[in-house]
Design a protein around this motif. Structure first.
Motif, PDB file in Angstrom:
ATOM      1  N   THR A  80      -5.055   7.984   1.111  1.00 23.51           N
ATOM      2  CA  THR A  80      -5.003   8.173  -0.341  1.00 23.51           C
ATOM      3  C   THR A  80      -5.504   6.941  -1.062  1.00 23.51           C
ATOM      4  O   THR A  80      -6.276   7.030  -2.024  1.00 23.51           O
ATOM      5  CB  THR A  80      -3.555   8.481  -0.781  1.00 23.51           C
ATOM      6  OG1 THR A  80      -3.093   9.654  -0.120  1.00 23.51           O
ATOM      7  CG2 THR A  80      -3.484   8.694  -2.289  1.00 23.51           C
ATOM      8  N   VAL A  81      -5.081   5.768  -0.606  1.00 23.92           N
ATOM      9  CA  VAL A  81      -5.542   4.518  -1.210  1.00 23.92           C
ATOM     10  C   VAL A  81      -7.047   4.345  -1.008  1.00 23.92           C
ATOM     11  O   VAL A  81      -7.774   3.931  -1.921  1.00 23.92           O
ATOM     12  CB  VAL A  81      -4.774   3.317  -0.620  1.00 23.92           C
ATOM     13  CG1 VAL A  81      -5.391   1.994  -1.090  1.00 23.92           C
ATOM     14  CG2 VAL A  81      -3.309   3.374  -1.023  1.00 23.92           C
ATOM     15  N   SER A 126       0.812  -1.224   0.000  1.00 22.48           N
ATOM     16  CA  SER A 126       0.000   0.000   0.000  1.00 22.48           C
ATOM     17  C   SER A 126       0.847   1.276   0.000  1.00 22.48           C
ATOM     18  O   SER A 126       0.475   2.278  -0.614  1.00 22.48           O
ATOM     19  CB  SER A 126      -0.941  -0.002   1.203  1.00 22.48           C
ATOM     20  OG  SER A 126      -0.209  -0.040   2.408  1.00 22.48           O
ATOM     21  N   GLY A 151       0.607   3.748  -3.014  1.00 19.07           N
ATOM     22  CA  GLY A 151       0.133   5.104  -2.759  1.00 19.07           C
ATOM     23  C   GLY A 151       1.043   6.151  -3.373  1.00 19.07           C
ATOM     24  O   GLY A 151       0.582   7.150  -3.931  1.00 19.07           O
ATOM     25  N   SER A 182      -8.794   6.701  -3.469  1.00 21.46           N
ATOM     26  CA  SER A 182      -8.619   6.281  -4.851  1.00 21.46           C
ATOM     27  C   SER A 182      -9.453   5.050  -5.188  1.00 21.46           C
ATOM     28  O   SER A 182     -10.134   5.012  -6.215  1.00 21.46           O
ATOM     29  CB  SER A 182      -7.139   6.003  -5.121  1.00 21.46           C
ATOM     30  OG  SER A 182      -6.958   5.519  -6.432  1.00 21.46           O
ATOM     31  N   THR A 202      -0.715   7.835   3.226  1.00 24.53           N
ATOM     32  CA  THR A 202      -0.866   7.053   2.003  1.00 24.53           C
ATOM     33  C   THR A 202      -2.060   6.098   2.109  1.00 24.53           C
ATOM     34  O   THR A 202      -2.695   5.787   1.102  1.00 24.53           O
ATOM     35  CB  THR A 202       0.404   6.245   1.715  1.00 24.53           C
ATOM     36  OG1 THR A 202       0.745   5.464   2.870  1.00 24.53           O
ATOM     37  CG2 THR A 202       1.561   7.147   1.355  1.00 24.53           C
ATOM     38  N   GLN A 203      -2.379   5.644   3.347  1.00 17.96           N
ATOM     39  CA  GLN A 203      -3.527   4.753   3.505  1.00 17.96           C
ATOM     40  C   GLN A 203      -4.835   5.458   3.144  1.00 17.96           C
ATOM     41  O   GLN A 203      -5.717   4.877   2.494  1.00 17.96           O
ATOM     42  CB  GLN A 203      -3.604   4.228   4.957  1.00 17.96           C
ATOM     43  CG  GLN A 203      -2.535   3.210   5.316  1.00 17.96           C
ATOM     44  CD  GLN A 203      -1.229   3.859   5.738  1.00 17.96           C
ATOM     45  OE1 GLN A 203      -1.092   5.103   5.694  1.00 17.96           O
ATOM     46  NE2 GLN A 203      -0.258   3.048   6.148  1.00 17.96           N
TER      47      GLN A 203
END
Length: 428
Positions: free
Chosen positions: A265-266, A41, A45, A269, A262-263
């Motif tokens: 963001t994932v 991830s 990301g 998305s 980033t989590q």
């Protein structure tokens, strides 16, 4: 007979769009679990953020390619071959100049900033990030030439072939990305694979068009500065429309890359990709009708144009609510199955995203016949203004509510645009 031929062309283009949407959805659905499993991830990301940034360079043609596509079909419908070539060659000349300027500026810009301190890129190094960005920039530039060649394909009376070529390019790019990810974690090599694939498609389509439609040959002989001037206002407004749409689609990823983890963001998305499956379905219909709107306008057939628009809107009014209800009921199950439990549907975020997509589908349906005849100028500027307001709200709400705040801002944007397209569409 004319009506039969018209619906036959729409049907063929619709069939090609089915293939196109299968490719788009297939690539999106397959890429997510593969890339998550191969890169993790954090790295995935970072890839998403880097992939989003060059998307704004799809406007290196200043909007001229999209406007030229419509104008070339209108000229072709009038049997004006000189007009077709004048538009084709003029935009080609402009694109060559714009490409040189944009590439130079991007190279200098990337070398002057630190990407890893600007964005949350997880484990990606500065060198990996810069190489990835530059390869992706090159692929975006190549895509502009593919779009221009698509204008020639459509003007030759083959809108279905134009769609098939673009879809095949996406399929090959998706396969190349996954193939690289399965053998290495170096994201810059995945970006290089995308670039090589696009170069190959540009060469292939150019060669095929020279064979099937030699009268529509790419070159500079018929380029005219006055043609560029005539197309400037609709092109510039179309460029701004595309920029605003890119901000609305990719901007949230960049924003969350700066403000969130980033989590998250994932999460945004993947949820957006699932919700926007409806947009892909709507575009299947919209893009199938668009070439015929241009052709009918060129022929001066107003009654057929109005009849086609009524059918188009009716399809939207039935399909959009059906999709929204279905996604509301099945979204959690599909998300869990699709991501193998890595990402879960979160409310109220997902409900807001679903509503935003439904509103975007509605105004996209109403806007298609307007854009197909290059009457989009006023509405394009309005959308740009609304997107600027949305961006401010998205930033403010993202600080407090994260992805949920961004989704709320997008819902407000697309509902407002739906109302304004209905009220302000040009008459006659």
């Amino acid at each position: 007979m004319s009506r039969i031929l018209s619906f036959r062309r729409v049907g063929l283009t619709f069939s090609a769009q089915i293939y196109n949407q299968i490719v788009i959805l297939g690539v999106q659905l397959v890429q997510v679990p593969f890339l998550l499993a191969a890169w993790g991830s954090e790295r995935y990301g970072g890839w998403l953020v880097l992939y989003a940034v060059p998307s704004y360079l799809t406007l290196t043609d200043l909007g001229f390619t999209s406007v030229a596509k419509n104008q070339m079909v209108i000229h072709a419908a009038k049997a004006d071959r000189t007009g077709v070539l004048r538009v084709y060659h003029s935009v080609f000349a402009l694109l060559l100049v714009a490409t040189a300027v944009i590439l130079g500026a991007c190279i200098l810009g990337v070398e002057s900033v630190s990407l890893t301190t600007t964005f949350a890129l997880g484990p990606l190094s500065e060198s990996e990030a810069k190489q990835t960005i530059l390869f992706l920039v090159g692929s975006v530039v190549c895509y502009q030439f593919l779009l221009l060649l698509g204008s020639g394909v459509r003007a030759s009376g083959r809108p279905a072939a134009e769609v098939i070529a673009a879809a095949t390019a996406r399929l090959l790019e998706g396969v190349a990305t996954v193939a690289v990810a399965l053998v290495t974690t170096r994201v810059e090599l995945a970006a290089l694979a995308v670039l090589i694939t696009r170069i190959g498609m540009v060469i292939g389509v150019w060669t095929w068009l020279r064979i099937v439609a030699p009268e529509i040959r790419l070159g500079l002989k018929n380029a005219r500065l006055d043609e560029i001037r005539r197309m400037a206002n609709p092109s510039f407004s179309y460029m701004l429309l595309g920029l605003a749409q890119a901000i609305a689609i990719q901007g949230p990823i960049v924003l969350l890359g700066v403000l969130a983890t980033t989590q998250e963001t994932v999460l945004f998305s993947t949820s957006r990709t699932l919700a926007r499956m409806g947009t892909s379905a709507a575009n299947l219909v919209n893009f199938s009708f668009a070439p015929e709107y241009s052709r009918m306008h060129g022929e001066g057939n107003r009654s057929a144009f109005a009849r086609l628009r009524k059918i188009h809107v009716l399809i939207g009014l039935v399909g959009i609510p059906a999709y929204g209800i279905g996604l509301w009921a099945l979204g959690p199950f599909i998300m869990a199955l699709w991501t193998h439990g890595h990402v879960a549907v979160v409310y109220p975020f997902f409900a807001l995203m679903n509503g935003a997509v439904a509103a975007e589908m509605l105004w996209g349906c109403l806007f298609t016949p307007i854009a197909a005849i290059n009457r989009h100028v006023r509405l394009s500027y309005i959308f740009v203004g609304l997107t600027m307001v949305c961006a401010v709200l998205a930033y403010s709400w993202a600080v407090s509510w994260g992805a949920t705040g961004v989704a709320a801002a997008l819902l407000l944007l697309h509902v407002a645009m739906s109302v304004l397209v209905l009220l302000l569409r040009p008459r006659g």
